[in-house]
Design a protein around this motif. Structure first.
Motif: not given
Length: 255
Positions: A159-186
């Protein structure tokens, strides 16, 4: 058709099941042999490459002024290529160790692991003025700390390496729980990835060609291997120029 009593295997299916099991065992052996081969080759090549880089550094320091501009250029390229090979061998070693080395799972606070990983990228994040948002609290999971760090290090690093020339760069990290397990996202709002590359990028030595990078193309392959062995999954949602979201799941037994 004569019904098969409950609890009894189908006689016609037995040979097929035996053949499938034999093929599975053969595939496992082939994978183990390949991992062992990669480990030995990368391990044996590491010492001479390090020596080559070291000697080139000595030549540059002690005899650099005598080489002339063209000689300095050649020596610089030699050191750069030796350094690239050294990083590639290190990544190959890490890739081959997954599954060969005991994972040692433990109860982890994913939030703490992510913050430790972000600390490793603090210089780049500060220089590029990237805003990082952690959608806390991230869940507690049962997993090997080293492997969880590798997962987030590669995804956040990309995410850092391929941010490019974005004037307002943002990285979001989170997770969502479900019956089958947990899904993380970046999630990032960087250069994005064309859908035609979504499967290719998880292969060994695959790199995006849009920008120059010192990556070896092993990061996402390592991530996928860790998750495959853990019974998880990884996928991407992205379009070129529209940022990217990497999702990875850990099943209930790992949470």
């Amino acid at each position: 058709m004569t019904p098969i009593p409950n609890g009894q295997a189908c006689p016609k299916c037995a040979p097929l099941q035996t053949e499938c099991e034999a093929l599975r065992q053969k595939l496992d052996r082939n994978r183990a042999e390949l991992d062992t081969f990669v480990y030995r080759v990368s391990h044996d090549l590491k010492a001479p490459v390090v020596s080559l880089y070291g000697m080139a550094s000595v030549v540059s320091e002690d005899y650099g002024e005598k080489l002339g501009e063209q000689g300095k250029h050649y020596l610089s390229r030699l050191m750069a290529n030796a350094g690239m090979i050294e990083r590639l061998l290190a990544d190959l070693l890490a890739y081959s160790r997954v599954g060969r080395k005991e994972a040692n799972p433990e109860r982890l606070q994913a939030d703490a692991v992510v913050r430790d990983v972000l600390g490793k990228f603090s210089k780049e994040i500060t220089q590029r003025k990237i805003r990082v948002e952690i959608h806390s609290p991230l869940p507690e999971i049962f997993f090997a700390r080293t492997q969880l760090e590798q997962l987030f290090s590669n995804l956040i690093g990309n995410a850092v390496r391929f941010m490019g020339d974005q004037p307002d760069p943002v990285i979001e990290i989170g997770a969502v729980a479900a019956d089958a397990g947990i899904t993380f996202y970046v999630r990032d709002n960087g250069i994005g990835i064309d859908p035609q590359h979504h499967q290719i990028i998880f292969g060994v030595f695959e790199r995006l060609k849009e920008i120059e990078t010192d990556g070896t193309g092993m990061g996402l392959a390592l991530v996928r291997k860790i998750l495959d062995l853990a019974g998880g999954n990884i996928w991407i949602e992205s379009n070129k120029g529209e940022g990217a979201v990497f999702y990875f799941t850990l099943p209930v037994g790992r949470c």
